[in-house]
Design a protein around this motif. Structure first.
Motif, PDB file in Angstrom:
ATOM      1  N   SER A 127       0.730  -1.112   0.198  1.00 11.68           N
ATOM      2  CA  SER A 127       0.059   0.077  -0.034  1.00 11.68           C
ATOM      3  C   SER A 127       0.887   1.116   0.036  1.00 11.68           C
ATOM      4  O   SER A 127       1.549   1.656   1.130  1.00 11.68           O
ATOM      5  CB  SER A 127      -1.043  -0.186   1.302  1.00 11.68           C
ATOM      6  OG  SER A 127      -1.618   1.096   1.162  1.00 11.68           O
ATOM      7  N   LEU A 179       0.415  -0.416  -4.870  1.00 11.08           N
ATOM      8  CA  LEU A 179      -0.928   0.491  -5.315  1.00 11.08           C
ATOM      9  C   LEU A 179      -0.744   1.589  -4.467  1.00 11.08           C
ATOM     10  O   LEU A 179      -0.829   1.746  -3.136  1.00 11.08           O
ATOM     11  CB  LEU A 179      -2.032  -0.251  -4.635  1.00 11.08           C
ATOM     12  CG  LEU A 179      -2.324  -1.971  -5.202  1.00 11.08           C
ATOM     13  CD1 LEU A 179      -3.762  -2.497  -4.811  1.00 11.08           C
ATOM     14  CD2 LEU A 179      -2.344  -1.926  -6.665  1.00 11.08           C
ATOM     15  N   HIS A 181      -2.532   4.494  -3.755  1.00 15.93           N
ATOM     16  CA  HIS A 181      -3.979   5.134  -3.420  1.00 15.93           C
ATOM     17  C   HIS A 181      -3.783   6.759  -3.273  1.00 15.93           C
ATOM     18  O   HIS A 181      -2.793   7.282  -2.767  1.00 15.93           O
ATOM     19  CB  HIS A 181      -4.548   4.598  -2.195  1.00 15.93           C
ATOM     20  CG  HIS A 181      -3.845   4.675  -0.933  1.00 15.93           C
ATOM     21  ND1 HIS A 181      -3.878   5.746  -0.152  1.00 15.93           N
ATOM     22  CD2 HIS A 181      -3.011   3.566  -0.247  1.00 15.93           C
ATOM     23  CE1 HIS A 181      -2.788   5.494   0.953  1.00 15.93           C
ATOM     24  NE2 HIS A 181      -2.701   4.072   0.803  1.00 15.93           N
ATOM     25  N   THR A 243     -11.303   0.940  -2.530  1.00 20.50           N
ATOM     26  CA  THR A 243      -9.879   0.860  -2.293  1.00 20.50           C
ATOM     27  C   THR A 243      -9.458  -0.405  -2.025  1.00 20.50           C
ATOM     28  O   THR A 243      -8.651  -1.261  -2.635  1.00 20.50           O
ATOM     29  CB  THR A 243      -9.461   1.670  -1.515  1.00 20.50           C
ATOM     30  OG1 THR A 243      -9.711   3.211  -1.723  1.00 20.50           O
ATOM     31  CG2 THR A 243      -7.854   1.730  -0.980  1.00 20.50           C
ATOM     32  N   HIS A 247      -7.235  -3.830  -3.694  1.00 18.94           N
ATOM     33  CA  HIS A 247      -6.233  -4.838  -3.038  1.00 18.94           C
ATOM     34  C   HIS A 247      -6.660  -6.177  -3.248  1.00 18.94           C
ATOM     35  O   HIS A 247      -5.610  -6.770  -3.197  1.00 18.94           O
ATOM     36  CB  HIS A 247      -6.142  -4.171  -1.480  1.00 18.94           C
ATOM     37  CG  HIS A 247      -5.390  -2.891  -1.331  1.00 18.94           C
ATOM     38  ND1 HIS A 247      -5.810  -1.639  -1.656  1.00 18.94           N
ATOM     39  CD2 HIS A 247      -4.119  -2.434  -1.092  1.00 18.94           C
ATOM     40  CE1 HIS A 247      -5.055  -0.505  -1.481  1.00 18.94           C
ATOM     41  NE2 HIS A 247      -3.882  -1.330  -1.055  1.00 18.94           N
ATOM     42  N   ALA A 250      -6.004  -7.639  -6.180  1.00 19.87           N
ATOM     43  CA  ALA A 250      -4.287  -7.811  -6.534  1.00 19.87           C
ATOM     44  C   ALA A 250      -3.768  -9.002  -6.402  1.00 19.87           C
ATOM     45  O   ALA A 250      -3.020  -9.444  -7.203  1.00 19.87           O
ATOM     46  CB  ALA A 250      -3.671  -6.738  -5.766  1.00 19.87           C
ATOM     47  N   TYR A 263       0.443   0.622  -9.737  1.00 21.54           N
ATOM     48  CA  TYR A 263      -0.757   1.033 -10.441  1.00 21.54           C
ATOM     49  C   TYR A 263      -1.309   2.164  -9.332  1.00 21.54           C
ATOM     50  O   TYR A 263      -1.348   2.271  -8.191  1.00 21.54           O
ATOM     51  CB  TYR A 263      -2.073  -0.045 -10.361  1.00 21.54           C
ATOM     52  CG  TYR A 263      -1.600  -1.257 -11.359  1.00 21.54           C
ATOM     53  CD1 TYR A 263      -1.820  -0.886 -12.587  1.00 21.54           C
ATOM     54  CD2 TYR A 263      -0.923  -2.368 -10.758  1.00 21.54           C
ATOM     55  CE1 TYR A 263      -1.828  -1.989 -13.759  1.00 21.54           C
ATOM     56  CE2 TYR A 263      -0.788  -3.471 -11.664  1.00 21.54           C
ATOM     57  CZ  TYR A 263      -1.094  -3.229 -12.958  1.00 21.54           C
ATOM     58  OH  TYR A 263      -0.883  -4.141 -14.074  1.00 21.54           O
ATOM     59  N   LEU A 265      -4.638   4.178  -7.624  1.00 20.81           N
ATOM     60  CA  LEU A 265      -5.891   3.846  -7.219  1.00 20.81           C
ATOM     61  C   LEU A 265      -6.497   5.150  -6.929  1.00 20.81           C
ATOM     62  O   LEU A 265      -6.240   6.145  -5.920  1.00 20.81           O
ATOM     63  CB  LEU A 265      -5.806   3.022  -5.875  1.00 20.81           C
ATOM     64  CG  LEU A 265      -5.706   1.592  -5.873  1.00 20.81           C
ATOM     65  CD1 LEU A 265      -5.791   0.807  -4.362  1.00 20.81           C
ATOM     66  CD2 LEU A 265      -6.632   0.964  -6.931  1.00 20.81           C
ATOM     67  N   ILE A 310      -4.747   0.485 -14.266  1.00 22.35           N
ATOM     68  CA  ILE A 310      -5.633  -0.612 -13.492  1.00 22.35           C
ATOM     69  C   ILE A 310      -6.772  -0.966 -14.093  1.00 22.35           C
ATOM     70  O   ILE A 310      -7.151  -2.340 -14.233  1.00 22.35           O
ATOM     71  CB  ILE A 310      -5.669  -0.332 -11.958  1.00 22.35           C
ATOM     72  CG1 ILE A 310      -5.938  -1.334 -11.141  1.00 22.35           C
ATOM     73  CG2 ILE A 310      -6.786   1.092 -11.985  1.00 22.35           C
ATOM     74  CD1 ILE A 310      -5.939  -1.057  -9.765  1.00 22.35           C
TER      75      ILE A 310
END
Length: 352
Positions: A127, A179, A181, A243, A247, A250, A263, A265, A310
């Motif tokens: 994350s 990811l 975010h 979100t 995950h 993934a 990627y 988010l 994504i």
């Protein structure tokens, strides 16, 4: 390579981690949680189990920098993959405590990688944050845009990404899905899970909720003179459930290709602070008072995600909008006026 079934979640009692645990349990995964309770609270995991109708496989109270304790967790469980949320995450706090942020975020990730390698676990969902990008004048930020973090929090996450990319270059057995975010927001629609950080709140929707419930007298809007339509900063808010679904998705793609893959988010749409204030006022049924304050160090005019990659590779699309985020944030706050730790209906206002 088959899809992983037993997932170790670091920071599993935090905002993103707790919602992720519900989603994983709902989809049949076995979940092992490690958390040092610095951002989460113990009763959150009981709520996770209540919502999922299943028990978390095991919960360990430890700091992931404790390498011996963390290694012991891997020794006791056949972990297939790791979701790594454990981190210090406040950009503003990181300006005051840069050493602590590097120690927790980079040191914690290094200790985790050591434990994973020792026990033959080579699949990681990391994350990260969209705040590591260089400030864009206009337009969405793509994964290929340069990183230029402006605070120690973002810089520590960028350092972790560089570390992970280097590991993948030299150890081909590793797969890392990173990811980035942008601004996760909202809460579980049940109202049982939401964002409740210890200490002063510096994220927008929970701050608005505290004003609406009477814990703060007004919202401070930091900066009213940005080059945006209404002068306030524009951010890309994405519902916490969107979100965590990304995950979990993934995990299905860890077998696609080895190496490091990044990627974004977000929703791919920016909204200003004042637009969020208006949406939250609709959700709670009253005007939320605010005042314009000077800009904060490290803030930028606009930060919006380009989420085409994504969508093309995984078919992921956010399904919830700003009104959903405001409604669910308010639903959580109404049930927890003083947060998880003390949900008494009345309490003294918190000075902002």
């Amino acid at each position: 390579m088959s899809a992983p079934s037993t997932i170790l979640v670091t920071g599993g009692a935090g905002f993103i981690g707790s919602h992720t645990c519900v989603d994983l349990l709902d989809h049949g995964y076995e979940v092992i949680v490690v958390d040092n309770w610095s951002a989460g609270v113990r009763q959150v995991l009981a709520r996770v189990e209540r919502l999922a109708g299943r028990f978390v496989g095991a919960v360990y109270e430890l700091d992931i920098r404790d390498r011996r304790a963390l290694s012991g967790v891997f020794a006791r469980h056949a972990v297939d993959a790791v979701m790594h949320f454990a981190a210090l995450t406040s950009a503003q706090a990181s300006l005051r405590m840069p050493v602590e942020y590097y120690d927790a975020n980079v040191g914690g990730t290094t200790a985790l990688l050591n434990a994973m390698h020792e026990h033959g676990v080579h699949q990681l969902v990391f994350s990260s944050t969209g705040s590591l990008y260089a400030a864009a004048a206009t337009g969405p930020l793509a994964e290929t845009d340069p990183a230029r973090p402006e605070d120690p929090y973002a810089a520590s996450k960028w350092a972790c990404e560089q570390l992970l990319a280097d590991i993948c270059r030299h150890r081909p057995e590793y797969t890392v899905l990173c990811l980035r975010h942008f601004t996760p927001a909202g809460a579980h629609p049940s109202g049982l899970l939401g964002e409740d950080r210890p200490g002063p709140q510096d994220t927008l929707l929970p701050s608005l909720a505290q004003v609406a419930v009477g814990r703060r007298r007004r919202l401070r809007v930091y900066g009213g003179d940005y080059p945006t339509p209404d002068g306030t900063g524009i951010r890309d808010y994405v519902h916490i459930l969107d979100t965590v679904e990304a995950h979990r998705l993934a995990l299905d793609h860890l077998a696609d290709a080895p190496g490091m893959h990044v990627y974004n988010l977000g929703r791919g749409q920016g909204v200003s602070v004042l637009e969020v204030v208006a949406a939250f006022s609709r959700a709670c049924g009253r005007l939320v008072p605010y005042e314009i304050a000077p800009r904060r160090l490290g803030d930028t005019a606009e930060r919006v995600a380009d989420v085409r990659a994504i969508g093309q590779d995984w078919g992921w699309r956010p399904r919830r909008d700003l009104d959903d985020m405001c409604r669910d944030t308010w639903g959580f706050q109404r049930l927890h006026p003083l947060g998880y730790r003390n949900s008494a209906p009345n309490g003294p206002p918190v000075e902002d």
